[in-house]
Design a protein around this motif. Structure first.
Motif, PDB file in Angstrom:
ATOM      1  N   SER A 247     114.668  36.581  24.884  1.00 46.81           N
ATOM      2  CA  SER A 247     114.369  37.442  26.027  1.00 46.81           C
ATOM      3  C   SER A 247     114.901  38.859  25.843  1.00 46.81           C
ATOM      4  N   GLU A 248     115.845  39.025  24.925  1.00 50.05           N
ATOM      5  CA  GLU A 248     116.456  40.335  24.683  1.00 50.05           C
ATOM      6  C   GLU A 248     115.796  41.099  23.541  1.00 50.05           C
ATOM      7  N   TYR A 249     114.848  40.482  22.878  1.00 47.49           N
ATOM      8  CA  TYR A 249     114.308  41.017  21.619  1.00 47.49           C
ATOM      9  C   TYR A 249     113.026  41.794  21.872  1.00 47.49           C
ATOM     10  N   GLU A 250     112.991  43.041  21.410  1.00 49.49           N
ATOM     11  CA  GLU A 250     111.855  43.922  21.665  1.00 49.49           C
ATOM     12  C   GLU A 250     111.336  44.562  20.372  1.00 49.49           C
ATOM     13  N   PRO A 251     110.748  43.769  19.481  1.00 52.94           N
ATOM     14  CA  PRO A 251     110.275  44.348  18.215  1.00 52.94           C
ATOM     15  C   PRO A 251     109.175  45.381  18.387  1.00 52.94           C
ATOM     16  N   GLY A 252     108.408  45.281  19.473  1.00 54.92           N
ATOM     17  CA  GLY A 252     107.348  46.264  19.696  1.00 54.92           C
ATOM     18  C   GLY A 252     107.863  47.682  19.856  1.00 54.92           C
ATOM     19  N   SER A 253     109.138  47.814  20.218  1.00 56.16           N
ATOM     20  CA  SER A 253     109.695  49.157  20.389  1.00 56.16           C
ATOM     21  C   SER A 253     109.851  49.878  19.055  1.00 56.16           C
ATOM     22  N   PHE A 254     109.680  49.161  17.945  1.00 59.13           N
ATOM     23  CA  PHE A 254     109.804  49.758  16.618  1.00 59.13           C
ATOM     24  C   PHE A 254     108.450  50.131  16.013  1.00 59.13           C
ATOM     25  N   VAL A 255     107.346  49.776  16.663  1.00 56.95           N
ATOM     26  CA  VAL A 255     106.053  49.855  15.980  1.00 56.95           C
ATOM     27  C   VAL A 255     105.662  51.286  15.628  1.00 56.95           C
ATOM     28  N   GLU A 256     106.061  52.244  16.451  1.00 57.65           N
ATOM     29  CA  GLU A 256     105.715  53.638  16.147  1.00 57.65           C
ATOM     30  C   GLU A 256     106.408  54.136  14.881  1.00 57.65           C
ATOM     31  N   ARG A 257     107.478  53.468  14.486  1.00 54.14           N
ATOM     32  CA  ARG A 257     108.273  53.916  13.347  1.00 54.14           C
ATOM     33  C   ARG A 257     107.849  53.290  12.024  1.00 54.14           C
ATOM     34  N   VAL A 258     106.881  52.382  12.055  1.00 58.34           N
ATOM     35  CA  VAL A 258     106.439  51.759  10.807  1.00 58.34           C
ATOM     36  C   VAL A 258     105.735  52.779   9.916  1.00 58.34           C
ATOM     37  N   ALA A 259     104.843  53.576  10.476  1.00 59.35           N
ATOM     38  CA  ALA A 259     104.132  54.581   9.693  1.00 59.35           C
ATOM     39  C   ALA A 259     105.137  55.528   9.036  1.00 59.35           C
ATOM     40  N   PRO A 260     104.829  55.958   7.809  1.00 59.49           N
ATOM     41  CA  PRO A 260     103.559  55.868   7.082  1.00 59.49           C
ATOM     42  C   PRO A 260     103.363  54.594   6.271  1.00 59.49           C
ATOM     43  N   THR A 261     104.228  53.588   6.446  1.00 61.36           N
ATOM     44  CA  THR A 261     104.007  52.322   5.761  1.00 61.36           C
ATOM     45  C   THR A 261     102.772  51.642   6.346  1.00 61.36           C
ATOM     46  N   PRO A 262     101.829  51.208   5.508  1.00 60.75           N
ATOM     47  CA  PRO A 262     100.603  50.579   6.016  1.00 60.75           C
ATOM     48  C   PRO A 262     100.891  49.291   6.791  1.00 60.75           C
ATOM     49  N   LEU A 263     100.245  49.155   7.940  1.00 63.75           N
ATOM     50  CA  LEU A 263     100.460  48.015   8.836  1.00 63.75           C
ATOM     51  C   LEU A 263      99.135  47.327   9.141  1.00 63.75           C
ATOM     52  N   LEU A 264      99.064  46.029   8.841  1.00 59.17           N
ATOM     53  CA  LEU A 264      97.956  45.179   9.267  1.00 59.17           C
ATOM     54  C   LEU A 264      98.464  44.261  10.359  1.00 59.17           C
ATOM     55  N   MET A 265      97.729  44.198  11.481  1.00 61.37           N
ATOM     56  CA  MET A 265      98.034  43.230  12.518  1.00 61.37           C
ATOM     57  C   MET A 265      96.873  42.254  12.640  1.00 61.37           C
ATOM     58  N   VAL A 266      97.205  40.972  12.594  1.00 63.30           N
ATOM     59  CA  VAL A 266      96.226  39.894  12.711  1.00 63.30           C
ATOM     60  C   VAL A 266      96.491  39.207  14.042  1.00 63.30           C
ATOM     61  N   VAL A 267      95.517  39.261  14.949  1.00 66.88           N
ATOM     62  CA  VAL A 267      95.749  38.897  16.349  1.00 66.88           C
ATOM     63  C   VAL A 267      94.638  37.968  16.839  1.00 66.88           C
ATOM     64  N   GLY A 268      95.027  36.935  17.579  1.00 67.26           N
ATOM     65  CA  GLY A 268      94.042  36.079  18.228  1.00 67.26           C
ATOM     66  C   GLY A 268      93.593  36.675  19.546  1.00 67.26           C
ATOM     67  N   ASP A 269      92.314  36.558  19.864  1.00 69.83           N
ATOM     68  CA  ASP A 269      91.800  37.207  21.074  1.00 69.83           C
ATOM     69  C   ASP A 269      92.098  36.423  22.349  1.00 69.83           C
ATOM     70  N   ASN A 270      92.706  35.216  22.205  1.00 70.57           N
ATOM     71  CA  ASN A 270      93.061  34.421  23.384  1.00 70.57           C
ATOM     72  C   ASN A 270      94.439  33.797  23.188  1.00 70.57           C
ATOM     73  N   ASP A 271      95.380  34.624  22.797  1.00 71.21           N
ATOM     74  CA  ASP A 271      96.731  34.162  22.473  1.00 71.21           C
ATOM     75  C   ASP A 271      97.602  34.234  23.720  1.00 71.21           C
ATOM     76  N   THR A 272      98.096  33.081  24.164  1.00 70.45           N
ATOM     77  CA  THR A 272      98.998  33.051  25.319  1.00 70.45           C
ATOM     78  C   THR A 272     100.447  32.846  24.907  1.00 70.45           C
ATOM     79  N   VAL A 273     100.709  32.558  23.627  1.00 68.26           N
ATOM     80  CA  VAL A 273     102.068  32.372  23.136  1.00 68.26           C
ATOM     81  C   VAL A 273     102.711  33.719  22.834  1.00 68.26           C
ATOM     82  N   THR A 274     102.024  34.536  22.046  1.00 69.88           N
ATOM     83  CA  THR A 274     102.404  35.936  21.853  1.00 69.88           C
ATOM     84  C   THR A 274     101.212  36.738  22.392  1.00 69.88           C
TER      85      THR A 274
END
Length: 326
Positions: A247-274
């Motif tokens: 509940s304390e973990y916020e990895p999304g707050s780092f996403v803007e800092r990934v670039a310029p490293t190439p990032l691929l996100m693989v996402v399900g269109d009906n994901d209720t777990v994440t």
């Protein structure tokens, strides 16, 4: 499948026609020994890029991580795939405890280990993670510039926002009291409190992952007979503190800092777990270069009917950015 592991946990060597060889590995992570598999592509002897892989929340490497490793190794990459500390074949105490920041640090230990391997180009490093570890690779990609390419599959983006969707508001105060009581008991030398990871929807009850698709996946009840061995060592429990740490973990707050490293996100269109909307929001915040693969289905489809699509996308992304001359 290309790589397989026998039901007793012994890694089976790839057949002579496979594009890679497999062996067991272990490495030190600040005093804890982490164990897994090394996939080494058959090559002309030139140094190859390396990809570090780990699995998700209370997942063992036997949960199809070998198939992802095989797909990436078949594309010409060395692969280090391992169990998180406190789980599976890796050491660490307390067992069944998920500490996201310990796992992030262990990714970085695994990168260091991978860079020391014979036949590896230490300047061409990729990382792959799924679910909880999908969030970890976003963090590692943002803070560790040794990383040259990132694949985040069905990633955890916000532990707090996801917690709010899993737990009714009226239950939050009771959960906080349970966290505090567990902290006090551990301080006094008692064992950590354990809670179920998944629950049978027909029986009901609270669990970390209470959705029907989680129960079906983790118990292996819908897997084919040849895959039943994968689930035999899985334990349907985690420490209560794992939920607090989540509940304390916020990895999304780092996403803007990934670039310029190439990032691929693989996402399900009906994901209720994440949740899908959190992942898409994070993708929109990420800088270029980036790519989104949106597959039909829920969280666990990435390991089953959507595996080929997800694995191919990952292998192609690593090849594009770690093997640009091929």
């Amino acid at each position: 499948m290309g790589a397989s592991c026998s039901p007793d946990g012994i890694t089976a060597a790839a057949d002579e026609n496979a594009a890679y060889e497999i062996r067991d590995i272990e490495f030190d992570a600040e005093g804890a020994t982490l164990r897994g598999w090394l996939y080494r592509p058959k090559s002309d002897g030139s140094a190859a890029p390396v990809v570090v892989m780990a699995h998700g929340y209370n997942c063992l490497k036997e949960f199809y991580l070998d198939k992802y490793a095989a797909a990436v190794a078949s594309a010409g990459h060395v692969v280090v795939a391992y169990d998180h500390r406190n789980f599976g074949d890796s050491d660490g105490e307390p067992r069944q405890e998920l500490d996201p920041w310990a796992q992030v640090r262990d990714y970085r230990h695994a990168i260091t280990f991978a860079q020391t391997l014979d036949g590896v180009d230490p300047d061409r490093v990729g990382i792959w993670g799924s679910s909880y570890a999908g969030g970890h690779v976003i963090v590692v990609g943002a803070i560790d510039r040794r990383v040259g390419c990132v694949v985040a599959q069905v990633p955890t983006i916000s532990g707090w926002q996801t917690t709010l969707r899993r737990i009714p508001p009226q239950a939050l105060a009771g959960q906080r009291r349970a966290f505090d009581a567990d902290r006090l008991e551990r301080f006094r030398g008692g064992p950590p409190k354990m809670v179920p990871m998944a629950t049978d929807p027909a029986a009901g009850g609270a669990a970390s992952h209470a959705s029907p698709d989680a129960w079906e996946f983790f118990t292996g009840q819908k897997s084919p007979p040849e895959d039943q061995w994968r689930f035999r060592r899985w334990r349907n429990e985690i420490t209560l503190r794992s939920l607090e740490l989540y509940s304390e973990y916020e990895p999304g707050s780092f996403v803007e800092r990934v670039a310029p490293t190439p990032l691929l996100m693989v996402v399900g269109d009906n994901d209720t777990v994440t949740p899908t909307d959190l992942a898409l929001g994070a993708y929109n915040r990420a800088g270029e270069p980036k790519r989104l693969v949106l597959f039909p289905g829920g969280h666990f489809a990435a390991y089953t009917d959507q595996f080929d699509r997800a694995a191919r996308a990952a292998a192609d992304w690593f090849s594009e950015h770690l093997r640009p001359s091929t």
